[in-house]
Every structure is written in structure tokens, then in C-alpha cells.
Motif scaffolding. Structure first.
Motif, PDB file in Angstrom:
ATOM      1  N   THR A  54       9.851  -2.099 -10.553  1.00 26.23           N
ATOM      2  CA  THR A  54       9.518  -3.440 -11.027  1.00 26.23           C
ATOM      3  C   THR A  54       9.499  -4.333  -9.797  1.00 26.23           C
ATOM      4  O   THR A  54      10.503  -4.438  -9.086  1.00 26.23           O
ATOM      5  N   VAL A  55       8.349  -4.955  -9.538  1.00 24.73           N
ATOM      6  CA  VAL A  55       8.196  -5.785  -8.346  1.00 24.73           C
ATOM      7  C   VAL A  55       7.979  -7.230  -8.764  1.00 24.73           C
ATOM      8  O   VAL A  55       7.034  -7.546  -9.490  1.00 24.73           O
ATOM      9  N   VAL A  56       8.864  -8.096  -8.312  1.00 22.13           N
ATOM     10  CA  VAL A  56       8.722  -9.540  -8.507  1.00 22.13           C
ATOM     11  C   VAL A  56       8.208 -10.113  -7.188  1.00 22.13           C
ATOM     12  O   VAL A  56       8.678  -9.730  -6.113  1.00 22.13           O
ATOM     13  N   THR A  57       7.256 -11.016  -7.257  1.00 26.26           N
ATOM     14  CA  THR A  57       6.706 -11.595  -6.040  1.00 26.26           C
ATOM     15  C   THR A  57       6.283 -13.039  -6.263  1.00 26.26           C
ATOM     16  O   THR A  57       6.006 -13.439  -7.401  1.00 26.26           O
ATOM     17  N   ASN A  58       6.240 -13.798  -5.193  1.00 25.71           N
ATOM     18  CA  ASN A  58       5.652 -15.143  -5.238  1.00 25.71           C
ATOM     19  C   ASN A  58       4.350 -15.165  -4.440  1.00 25.71           C
ATOM     20  O   ASN A  58       3.832 -16.242  -4.121  1.00 25.71           O
ATOM     21  N   GLY A  59       3.815 -13.992  -4.139  1.00 27.96           N
ATOM     22  CA  GLY A  59       2.559 -13.877  -3.420  1.00 27.96           C
ATOM     23  C   GLY A  59       1.418 -13.529  -4.372  1.00 27.96           C
ATOM     24  O   GLY A  59       1.433 -12.463  -5.002  1.00 27.96           O
ATOM     25  N   VAL A  60       0.427 -14.398  -4.482  1.00 30.12           N
ATOM     26  CA  VAL A  60      -0.698 -14.156  -5.392  1.00 30.12           C
ATOM     27  C   VAL A  60      -1.475 -12.919  -4.975  1.00 30.12           C
ATOM     28  O   VAL A  60      -1.850 -12.078  -5.817  1.00 30.12           O
ATOM     29  N   ILE A  61      -1.735 -12.770  -3.690  1.00 31.53           N
ATOM     30  CA  ILE A  61      -2.459 -11.598  -3.200  1.00 31.53           C
ATOM     31  C   ILE A  61      -1.636 -10.337  -3.420  1.00 31.53           C
ATOM     32  O   ILE A  61      -2.162  -9.287  -3.811  1.00 31.53           O
ATOM     33  N   ARG A 109       0.811  -1.228   0.000  1.00 35.10           N
ATOM     34  CA  ARG A 109       0.000   0.000   0.000  1.00 35.10           C
ATOM     35  C   ARG A 109       0.841   1.273   0.000  1.00 35.10           C
ATOM     36  O   ARG A 109       0.332   2.361  -0.290  1.00 35.10           O
ATOM     37  N   TYR A 110       2.125   1.147   0.300  1.00 32.40           N
ATOM     38  CA  TYR A 110       2.990   2.324   0.337  1.00 32.40           C
ATOM     39  C   TYR A 110       3.837   2.490  -0.930  1.00 32.40           C
ATOM     40  O   TYR A 110       4.701   3.374  -0.993  1.00 32.40           O
ATOM     41  N   LEU A 111       3.600   1.650  -1.912  1.00 31.73           N
ATOM     42  CA  LEU A 111       4.313   1.770  -3.186  1.00 31.73           C
ATOM     43  C   LEU A 111       3.471   2.578  -4.165  1.00 31.73           C
ATOM     44  O   LEU A 111       2.250   2.441  -4.207  1.00 31.73           O
ATOM     45  N   ARG A 112       4.128   3.410  -5.002  1.00 29.56           N
ATOM     46  CA  ARG A 112       3.412   4.324  -5.892  1.00 29.56           C
ATOM     47  C   ARG A 112       3.833   4.114  -7.347  1.00 29.56           C
ATOM     48  O   ARG A 112       5.016   3.872  -7.627  1.00 29.56           O
ATOM     49  N   PRO A 113       2.904   4.236  -8.266  1.00 25.55           N
ATOM     50  CA  PRO A 113       3.232   4.056  -9.695  1.00 25.55           C
ATOM     51  C   PRO A 113       4.327   4.993 -10.179  1.00 25.55           C
ATOM     52  O   PRO A 113       5.144   4.616 -11.027  1.00 25.55           O
ATOM     53  N   GLU A 114       4.335   6.223  -9.659  1.00 28.71           N
ATOM     54  CA  GLU A 114       5.325   7.196 -10.124  1.00 28.71           C
ATOM     55  C   GLU A 114       6.755   6.846  -9.720  1.00 28.71           C
ATOM     56  O   GLU A 114       7.712   7.503 -10.178  1.00 28.71           O
ATOM     57  N   GLN A 115       6.940   5.832  -8.896  1.00 29.44           N
ATOM     58  CA  GLN A 115       8.295   5.376  -8.564  1.00 29.44           C
ATOM     59  C   GLN A 115       8.894   4.533  -9.691  1.00 29.44           C
ATOM     60  O   GLN A 115      10.101   4.259  -9.669  1.00 29.44           O
ATOM     61  N   GLN A 172      -2.805  -1.241  -8.168  1.00 30.63           N
ATOM     62  CA  GLN A 172      -2.184   0.066  -7.932  1.00 30.63           C
ATOM     63  C   GLN A 172      -1.383   0.556  -9.133  1.00 30.63           C
ATOM     64  O   GLN A 172      -0.738   1.615  -9.063  1.00 30.63           O
ATOM     65  N   GLY A 173      -1.392  -0.206 -10.216  1.00 34.94           N
ATOM     66  CA  GLY A 173      -0.707   0.235 -11.427  1.00 34.94           C
ATOM     67  C   GLY A 173       0.791   0.089 -11.376  1.00 34.94           C
ATOM     68  O   GLY A 173       1.529   0.820 -12.055  1.00 34.94           O
ATOM     69  N   ILE A 174       1.285  -0.871 -10.603  1.00 38.52           N
ATOM     70  CA  ILE A 174       2.723  -1.088 -10.462  1.00 38.52           C
ATOM     71  C   ILE A 174       3.149  -2.283 -11.303  1.00 38.52           C
ATOM     72  O   ILE A 174       2.480  -3.327 -11.293  1.00 38.52           O
ATOM     73  N   ARG A 175       4.225  -2.132 -12.062  1.00 34.69           N
ATOM     74  CA  ARG A 175       4.720  -3.219 -12.904  1.00 34.69           C
ATOM     75  C   ARG A 175       5.064  -4.417 -12.038  1.00 34.69           C
ATOM     76  O   ARG A 175       5.917  -4.329 -11.149  1.00 34.69           O
ATOM     77  N   THR A 176       4.437  -5.558 -12.311  1.00 36.24           N
ATOM     78  CA  THR A 176       4.524  -6.715 -11.423  1.00 36.24           C
ATOM     79  C   THR A 176       4.807  -7.986 -12.199  1.00 36.24           C
ATOM     80  O   THR A 176       4.191  -8.242 -13.233  1.00 36.24           O
ATOM     81  N   LEU A 177       5.728  -8.799 -11.685  1.00 36.79           N
ATOM     82  CA  LEU A 177       6.008 -10.115 -12.243  1.00 36.79           C
ATOM     83  C   LEU A 177       5.709 -11.149 -11.164  1.00 36.79           C
ATOM     84  O   LEU A 177       6.272 -11.095 -10.059  1.00 36.79           O
ATOM     85  N   LEU A 178       4.824 -12.074 -11.480  1.00 38.14           N
ATOM     86  CA  LEU A 178       4.491 -13.169 -10.570  1.00 38.14           C
ATOM     87  C   LEU A 178       5.227 -14.420 -11.044  1.00 38.14           C
ATOM     88  O   LEU A 178       5.025 -14.867 -12.168  1.00 38.14           O
ATOM     89  N   VAL A 179       6.089 -14.959 -10.183  1.00 37.00           N
ATOM     90  CA  VAL A 179       6.875 -16.126 -10.584  1.00 37.00           C
ATOM     91  C   VAL A 179       5.977 -17.357 -10.702  1.00 37.00           C
ATOM     92  O   VAL A 179       4.898 -17.434 -10.107  1.00 37.00           O
ATOM     93  N   GLY A 180       6.438 -18.323 -11.483  1.00 40.22           N
ATOM     94  CA  GLY A 180       5.673 -19.543 -11.678  1.00 40.22           C
ATOM     95  C   GLY A 180       5.945 -20.575 -10.602  1.00 40.22           C
ATOM     96  O   GLY A 180       6.890 -20.453  -9.817  1.00 40.22           O
ATOM     97  N   GLY A 181       5.108 -21.601 -10.603  1.00 40.54           N
ATOM     98  CA  GLY A 181       5.285 -22.667  -9.632  1.00 40.54           C
ATOM     99  C   GLY A 181       3.969 -23.191  -9.118  1.00 40.54           C
ATOM    100  O   GLY A 181       2.913 -22.985  -9.722  1.00 40.54           O
ATOM    101  N   MET A 182       3.999 -23.835  -7.971  1.00 37.30           N
ATOM    102  CA  MET A 182       2.816 -24.432  -7.358  1.00 37.30           C
ATOM    103  C   MET A 182       2.255 -23.497  -6.293  1.00 37.30           C
ATOM    104  O   MET A 182       2.997 -22.923  -5.498  1.00 37.30           O
TER     105      MET A 182
END
Length: 251
Positions: A120-127, A111-117, A135-145
Motif C-alpha cells: 500500500t503506497v501513500v503519496t503526495n506526488g501526482v506523477i 519503477r522497482y515496485l511490483r504488484p506481487e509485493q 503498475q497495478g499497485i494499491r495507491t492512496l493520493l492524499v488531499g490538498g492543494m
């Protein structure tokens, strides 16, 4: 007077009421027995399901492997997690490539991240990925189970995906922070994901409220020296003990 094995074992279990981890040397001192006798007692108690032996001692079994689901975790230490998240977010600079671990402590950072920053956020969290996208932030969700309880993506594919990236900063959660056993978590596969992200980072921050200190879980993630801890509400004696091994940022 020699203490019988049954009495020693009862004394060992009573020691858990004062400490989350019981060390072998403390057992020997308190029960006045040899190290070999103490090890036999721990083996018997482990076979009974009362504890799990770890290097140099033992930890209560139910604490080592128990893990709440996301709903349960989200109701714990909410205020502390929010303050920790604000400090964590303040460490992020424009155009950073960051990794956000799955978990409620790191979710609070979103909630404290802003698009104007232009992050690039990589995460393994679906939520996490869903909220970042909202929030309009460039996001990469890694693959897996998908792990149903924590909504984390885990597995060998997740680890391989992470090894392709380099991160300016990595933000991890943990179940335990201990001065002897380091950072720990109940799930070996989640530990492997955290380790993979840590290995690709310029800086690693671990978000841990006061309840995580002096706690030990099943699988080791890393040594304290490898990370910076972001925390709040810890007693001065705890701060002093852990600051000998790692950098601590306290809200």
C-alpha cells in the motif's frame, strides 16, 4: 589592522565561493572582528538581498529559496538517483505500507515496485500516483492543494490526511543535507508534509545524491539522527563526517 565594515562585507561574500554556508565564528576569525560586528554585517547584507541569515551564520539567498520544477530536476543526476532508488526499493518488504514523498528521487523508486509485493503506497506526488496506478499497485493520493512546479500535494489537509496513517517505511527527498543544519527544503509547506509523514513512520529513509551534501535550504525538515540516508558518489571524508550523526547506506 582594523578591517572596515565594507571590506568585511566583501570578504564575507567571497567566503561563499569556498563554502555554501558561512559560519559566524569563521567570519570573526577571517575578518578579525567581534561577533557583534559580524552580525551587523550579516544584517546589512541580508537587507541588501545578498544572503539570508540562519542560526550560527548565513547562506546565499538564491540557493536557500530556489527550487527547480519537476522537468528541471528530472534531468539532474539521473544515474545516481536510479542506483539510490534500487537500494531504497530493496528495503521494502511484502505487504509494507509506505509513503513516497513527491520528488524525482522518490519517483525513481516507483519503477522497482511490483504488484506481487501487495504494497500500500501513500503519496503526495501526482506523477507518482499515476505511475503507481499504471503498475497495478494499491495507491492512496492524499488531499490538498497542488503545487504547480513540483506536482506535489501540500497544505493543512495534506498534513491532516497523513496523520491518520501509520507507515512501515517513509521515503523522502531533500534539497540539503548538512551536518549542522540537518535536512532542509525551500518550501515551508512541503517541509510540513515531510515532517508529518516522518512522524508516522517506523523507519525513515532520505534519498540524497552527492550534490545534496553540505547544502542548506530555507526550511528545516528534521535532524540527521531521525533518518537513514541512502546515497552514492560521496567522498570518503564526507561519508565519515555524516556517519557520526546518522546511518548511511551507500550504493
Amino acid at each position: 589592522m582594523e578591517v572596515l565594515a565594507e571590506q568585511r562585507q566583501q570578504m564575507i561574500m567571497e567566503m561563499f565561493s569556498d563554502s555554501k554556508v558561512v559560519k559566524l565564528k569563521d567570519i570573526c576569525q577571517q575578518t578579525k572582528c567581534s561577533a557583534s560586528s559580524a552580525r551587523r554585517d550579516l544584517q546589512i547584507l541580508e537587507e541588501q538581498g545578498s544572503l539570508v541569515r540562519i542560526h550560527g551564520g548565513a547562506k546565499a539567498k538564491h540557493d536557500l529559496q530556489r527550487e527547480m520544477d519537476m522537468t528541471g530536476k528530472s534531468t539532474q543526476n539521473v544515474s545516481a538517483k536510479d542506483r539510490i532508488a534500487q537500494l531504497a526499493a530493496a528495503k521494502i518488504t511484502d505487504e509494507d505500507v509506505i509513503f513516497l514523498d513527491a520528488g524525482t528521487s522518490t519517483l525513481a523508486v516507483v519503477r522497482y515496485l511490483r504488484p506481487e509485493q501487495h504494497l500500500t503506497v501513500v503519496t503526495n506526488g501526482v506523477i507518482h500516483a499515476s505511475q503507481l496506478a499504471d503498475q497495478g499497485i494499491r495507491t492512496l493520493l492524499v488531499g490538498g492543494m497542488l503545487k504547480n512546479t513540483t506536482k506535489a500535494i501540500i497544505g493543512t489537509k495534506t498534513v491532516r490526511d497523513l496523520q491518520r496513517y501509520r507507515f512501515n517505511k517513509v521515503f523522502l527527498g531533500t534539497n540539503g543535507v548538512h551536518d549542522e543544519y540537518g535536512l532542509t527544503t525551500p518550501d515551508p509547506e512541503e517541509a510540513a508534509v515531510k515532517q508529518a509523514a516522518l512522524g508516522q513512520a517506523e523507519e525513515v529513509f532520505v534519498l540524497a545524491d552527492g550534490s545534496k551534501f553540505d547544502a542548506v535550504s530555507f526550511v528545516k525538515i528534521a535532524d540527521l539522527e531521525q533518518v537513514t540516508l541512502i546515497t552514492t558518489d560521496i567522498p570518503r571524508v564526507v561519508f565519515d563526517k555524516y556517519s557520526r550523526q546518522t546511518n548511511i547506506l551507500e550504493v
